[in-house]
Write a protein that holds these residues in place. Structure first.
Motif, PDB file in Angstrom:
ATOM      1  N   THR A   1       0.849  -1.199   0.000  1.00 22.89           N
ATOM      2  CA  THR A   1       0.000   0.000   0.000  1.00 22.89           C
ATOM      3  C   THR A   1       0.877   1.239   0.000  1.00 22.89           C
ATOM      4  OG1 THR A   1      -1.698  -1.167   1.294  1.00 22.89           O
ATOM      5  CG2 THR A   1      -1.862   1.231   1.176  1.00 22.89           C
ATOM      6  N   LEU A   2       0.616   2.134  -0.960  1.00 22.55           N
ATOM      7  CA  LEU A   2       1.334   3.404  -1.050  1.00 22.55           C
ATOM      8  C   LEU A   2       0.315   4.528  -1.098  1.00 22.55           C
ATOM      9  CD1 LEU A   2       3.893   5.136  -1.494  1.00 22.55           C
ATOM     10  CD2 LEU A   2       3.600   4.731  -3.965  1.00 22.55           C
ATOM     11  N   SER A   3       0.339   5.400  -0.088  1.00 18.85           N
ATOM     12  CA  SER A   3      -0.615   6.500  -0.032  1.00 18.85           C
ATOM     13  C   SER A   3       0.126   7.820   0.194  1.00 18.85           C
ATOM     14  CB  SER A   3      -1.642   6.269   1.083  1.00 18.85           C
ATOM     15  OG  SER A   3      -2.641   7.276   1.054  1.00 18.85           O
ATOM     16  N   LEU A   4       0.107   8.655  -0.841  1.00 21.75           N
ATOM     17  CA  LEU A   4       0.782   9.949  -0.775  1.00 21.75           C
ATOM     18  C   LEU A   4      -0.162  11.091  -1.145  1.00 21.75           C
ATOM     19  CD1 LEU A   4       4.079   8.996  -2.681  1.00 21.75           C
ATOM     20  CD2 LEU A   4       3.767   9.136  -0.211  1.00 21.75           C
ATOM     21  N   PHE A   5      -1.434  10.805  -1.311  1.00 22.34           N
ATOM     22  CA  PHE A   5      -2.338  11.834  -1.828  1.00 22.34           C
ATOM     23  C   PHE A   5      -2.450  13.037  -0.893  1.00 22.34           C
ATOM     24  CE2 PHE A   5      -5.511   9.608   0.786  1.00 22.34           C
ATOM     25  CZ  PHE A   5      -6.328  10.631   1.227  1.00 22.34           C
TER      26      PHE A   5
ATOM     27  N   LEU B   1       2.373  -4.481  -4.970  1.00 24.45           N
ATOM     28  CA  LEU B   1       1.537  -3.304  -4.726  1.00 24.45           C
ATOM     29  C   LEU B   1       0.083  -3.589  -5.089  1.00 24.45           C
ATOM     30  CD1 LEU B   1       1.926  -0.372  -3.746  1.00 24.45           C
ATOM     31  CD2 LEU B   1       2.078   0.318  -6.145  1.00 24.45           C
ATOM     32  N   LYS B   2      -0.790  -3.449  -4.095  1.00 25.96           N
ATOM     33  CA  LYS B   2      -2.215  -3.724  -4.292  1.00 25.96           C
ATOM     34  C   LYS B   2      -3.056  -2.460  -4.297  1.00 25.96           C
ATOM     35  CE  LYS B   2      -1.673  -8.123  -1.834  1.00 25.96           C
ATOM     36  NZ  LYS B   2      -2.048  -8.886  -0.603  1.00 25.96           N
ATOM     37  N   GLU B   3      -2.584  -1.439  -3.600  1.00 30.64           N
ATOM     38  CA  GLU B   3      -3.364  -0.199  -3.488  1.00 30.64           C
ATOM     39  C   GLU B   3      -2.428   0.998  -3.516  1.00 30.64           C
ATOM     40  OE1 GLU B   3      -6.525   1.955  -0.399  1.00 30.64           O
ATOM     41  OE2 GLU B   3      -5.925  -0.137  -0.107  1.00 30.64           O
ATOM     42  N   MET B   4      -2.790   2.002  -4.325  1.00 29.06           N
ATOM     43  CA  MET B   4      -1.961   3.191  -4.442  1.00 29.06           C
ATOM     44  C   MET B   4      -2.849   4.416  -4.613  1.00 29.06           C
ATOM     45  SD  MET B   4       0.980   4.132  -7.268  1.00 29.06           S
ATOM     46  CE  MET B   4      -0.176   4.360  -8.636  1.00 29.06           C
ATOM     47  N   ASN B   5      -2.483   5.482  -3.940  1.00 29.06           N
ATOM     48  CA  ASN B   5      -3.159   6.756  -4.159  1.00 29.06           C
ATOM     49  C   ASN B   5      -2.127   7.872  -4.034  1.00 29.06           C
ATOM     50  OD1 ASN B   5      -4.819   8.956  -4.395  1.00 29.06           O
ATOM     51  ND2 ASN B   5      -6.412   8.159  -3.039  1.00 29.06           N
ATOM     52  N   ILE B   6      -1.743   8.426  -5.173  1.00 26.89           N
ATOM     53  CA  ILE B   6      -0.793   9.536  -5.186  1.00 26.89           C
ATOM     54  C   ILE B   6      -1.423  10.787  -5.791  1.00 26.89           C
ATOM     55  CG2 ILE B   6       1.163   7.951  -5.281  1.00 26.89           C
ATOM     56  CD1 ILE B   6       1.469   8.635  -8.230  1.00 26.89           C
ATOM     57  N   SER B   7      -2.735  10.787  -5.897  1.00 21.76           N
ATOM     58  CA  SER B   7      -3.445  11.929  -6.472  1.00 21.76           C
ATOM     59  C   SER B   7      -3.390  13.156  -5.565  1.00 21.76           C
ATOM     60  CB  SER B   7      -4.906  11.559  -6.752  1.00 21.76           C
ATOM     61  OG  SER B   7      -4.997  10.683  -7.857  1.00 21.76           O
ATOM     62  N   TYR B   8      -3.849  14.271  -6.129  1.00 22.33           N
ATOM     63  CA  TYR B   8      -3.885  15.555  -5.421  1.00 22.33           C
ATOM     64  C   TYR B   8      -2.502  15.962  -4.914  1.00 22.33           C
ATOM     65  CZ  TYR B   8      -8.840  15.751  -6.177  1.00 22.33           C
ATOM     66  OH  TYR B   8     -10.062  15.821  -6.800  1.00 22.33           O
ATOM     67  N   ASN B   9      -1.535  15.773  -5.817  1.00 24.07           N
ATOM     68  CA  ASN B   9      -0.211  16.348  -5.689  1.00 24.07           C
ATOM     69  C   ASN B   9      -0.023  17.244  -6.904  1.00 24.07           C
ATOM     70  OD1 ASN B   9       1.633  15.203  -3.373  1.00 24.07           O
ATOM     71  ND2 ASN B   9       0.369  13.470  -4.040  1.00 24.07           N
ATOM     72  N   MET B  10       1.235  17.512  -7.260  1.00 26.28           N
ATOM     73  CA  MET B  10       1.507  18.333  -8.431  1.00 26.28           C
ATOM     74  C   MET B  10       2.367  17.572  -9.437  1.00 26.28           C
ATOM     75  SD  MET B  10       2.166  21.979  -6.441  1.00 26.28           S
ATOM     76  CE  MET B  10       2.181  22.974  -7.938  1.00 26.28           C
ATOM     77  N   PHE B  11       2.181  16.259  -9.481  1.00 26.31           N
ATOM     78  CA  PHE B  11       2.895  15.443 -10.458  1.00 26.31           C
ATOM     79  C   PHE B  11       2.459  15.833 -11.865  1.00 26.31           C
ATOM     80  CE2 PHE B  11       2.940  12.316  -6.812  1.00 26.31           C
ATOM     81  CZ  PHE B  11       4.316  12.388  -6.593  1.00 26.31           C
TER      82      PHE B  11
ATOM     83  N   SER C   1      -2.531   4.237 -13.858  1.00 24.85           N
ATOM     84  CA  SER C   1      -3.734   5.054 -13.738  1.00 24.85           C
ATOM     85  C   SER C   1      -4.866   4.277 -13.080  1.00 24.85           C
ATOM     86  CB  SER C   1      -4.173   5.548 -15.116  1.00 24.85           C
ATOM     87  OG  SER C   1      -5.339   6.343 -15.016  1.00 24.85           O
ATOM     88  N   LYS C   2      -4.988   3.005 -13.457  1.00 21.14           N
ATOM     89  CA  LYS C   2      -6.040   2.165 -12.887  1.00 21.14           C
ATOM     90  C   LYS C   2      -5.754   1.826 -11.430  1.00 21.14           C
ATOM     91  CE  LYS C   2      -7.407  -0.020 -17.242  1.00 21.14           C
ATOM     92  NZ  LYS C   2      -7.433  -1.294 -18.018  1.00 21.14           N
ATOM     93  N   LEU C   3      -4.464   1.687 -11.106  1.00 25.29           N
ATOM     94  CA  LEU C   3      -4.087   1.326  -9.744  1.00 25.29           C
ATOM     95  C   LEU C   3      -4.360   2.460  -8.767  1.00 25.29           C
ATOM     96  CD1 LEU C   3      -2.784  -0.911  -8.029  1.00 25.29           C
ATOM     97  CD2 LEU C   3      -0.565   0.111  -8.533  1.00 25.29           C
ATOM     98  N   ASP C   4      -4.214   3.708  -9.246  1.00 24.46           N
ATOM     99  CA  ASP C   4      -4.444   4.864  -8.388  1.00 24.46           C
ATOM    100  C   ASP C   4      -5.939   5.020  -8.108  1.00 24.46           C
ATOM    101  OD1 ASP C   4      -3.080   7.492  -7.297  1.00 24.46           O
ATOM    102  OD2 ASP C   4      -4.957   8.112  -8.229  1.00 24.46           O
ATOM    103  N   THR C   5      -6.283   5.155  -6.845  1.00 20.84           N
ATOM    104  CA  THR C   5      -7.686   5.207  -6.432  1.00 20.84           C
ATOM    105  C   THR C   5      -8.455   6.346  -7.085  1.00 20.84           C
ATOM    106  OG1 THR C   5      -6.976   4.347  -4.278  1.00 20.84           O
ATOM    107  CG2 THR C   5      -9.216   5.206  -4.423  1.00 20.84           C
TER     108      THR C   5
END
Length: 284
Positions: free
Chosen positions: A210-214, A232-242, A251-255
């Motif tokens: 699990t990687l969560s950086l949102f 890696l089963k779950e990832m959310n890195i959205s709401y950054n400035m990447f 893209s599909k892996l990111d929540t």
């Protein structure tokens, strides 16, 4: 003679029954009780009774090995004397009203495997000495008021499996030392004020699930090397400035499907490479 033998035996049994932790460890527990307003705890300690009867205290071989005071109305700052409990393996103070900073003496706890002080009001920066508690497997300090930067020394914790620091006010970038945590399964740093880039060395986190950086302020391109994390089963890195391109797989892996915030504060979705599933195609 038989009477003397019986008396001696009973005396030895009595002494054994009265065997207790050292004065140093007992003093540390009393300091904790008084510093966090023990008289107002939900489950109080009778300081005149044997320590073995104190709620939430685990003792083994006359050493304190665990303190579990979950949701017990602890109010106040943790004392430095906690570092005297050198046999402590578990410190769980989840959901209380603990304030102030985490004492630097926490690094003295060489046997500590579990540290959970989540859902409190702990402030200040995590001490660099935390990396001295080399047996740590789980650090849960989410939902507090932590500030400052991430301690580089946490990268020394070779057995660490869970690092959960979400919903704080931590700044700066992710130290490169963190990318060497081969045992890490959960990295939860979302909802902070992190900046900098996500290094391609993230691929070294081979156990990560699990990687969560949102909801941070991280920037740069999303490293293609994320696809090397086969666990890696779950990832959310959205709401950054990447920025830049991502693959269909990532893209599909990111929540939240790689939804970012641009310099104007407007939400935008990263462009997906429509030709190939793999992000490695973006290098071609």
């Amino acid at each position: 003679m038989k009477t003397i033998f019986t008396y001696t035996l009973l005396l030895l049994v009595s002494v054994s029954a009265l065997a207790e932790i050292s004065n140093t460890e007992k003093n540390a527990l009393v300091k904790l009780y008084k510093a966090t307003k023990g008289s107002q705890w939900t489950n109080k300690w009778d300081l005149k009774a044997p320590v073995t009867s104190w709620y939430g205290v685990g003792i083994q071989d006359d050493k304190v090995v665990s303190i579990k005071l979950i949701n017990n109305n602890l109010v106040g700052q943790l004392p430095a004397e906690l570092g005297d409990l050198t046999s402590l393996k578990v410190l769980n103070l989840f959901r209380n009203s603990i304030t102030g900073s985490l004492p630097a003496t926490i690094g003295n706890l060489k046997n500590l495997t579990t540290l959970n002080i989540a859902f409190n009001q702990v402030s200040g920066a995590l001490p660099e000495t935390l990396g001295n508690a080399t047996q740590l497997k789980s650090i849960e300090m989410h939902m507090n008021r932590l500030t400052g930067v991430l301690p580089v020394s946490i990268g020394n914790l070779a057995s660490l499996e869970v690092l959960s620091l979400f919903n704080n006010e931590i700044e700066g970038s992710i130290p490169t030392s963190y990318y060497q945590l081969k045992s890490l399964k959960e990295l939860l740093l979302n909802s902070n004020k992190l900046t900098g880039k996500l290094d391609k060395e993230v691929a070294n986190l081979s156990s990560l699930e699990t990687l969560s950086l949102f909801e941070n302020k991280m920037e740069g391109t999303v490293p293609f090397d994320l696809e090397k994390l086969h666990n890696l089963k779950e990832m959310n890195i959205s709401y950054n400035m990447f920025n830049g391109f991502v693959s269909k797989n990532l893209s599909k892996l990111d929540t939240l499907n790689m939804t970012m915030v641009n310099e104007q504060g407007v939400a935008t979705t990263l462009k997906v490479n429509i030709d190939k599933n793999s992000a490695f195609a973006a290098d071609e």
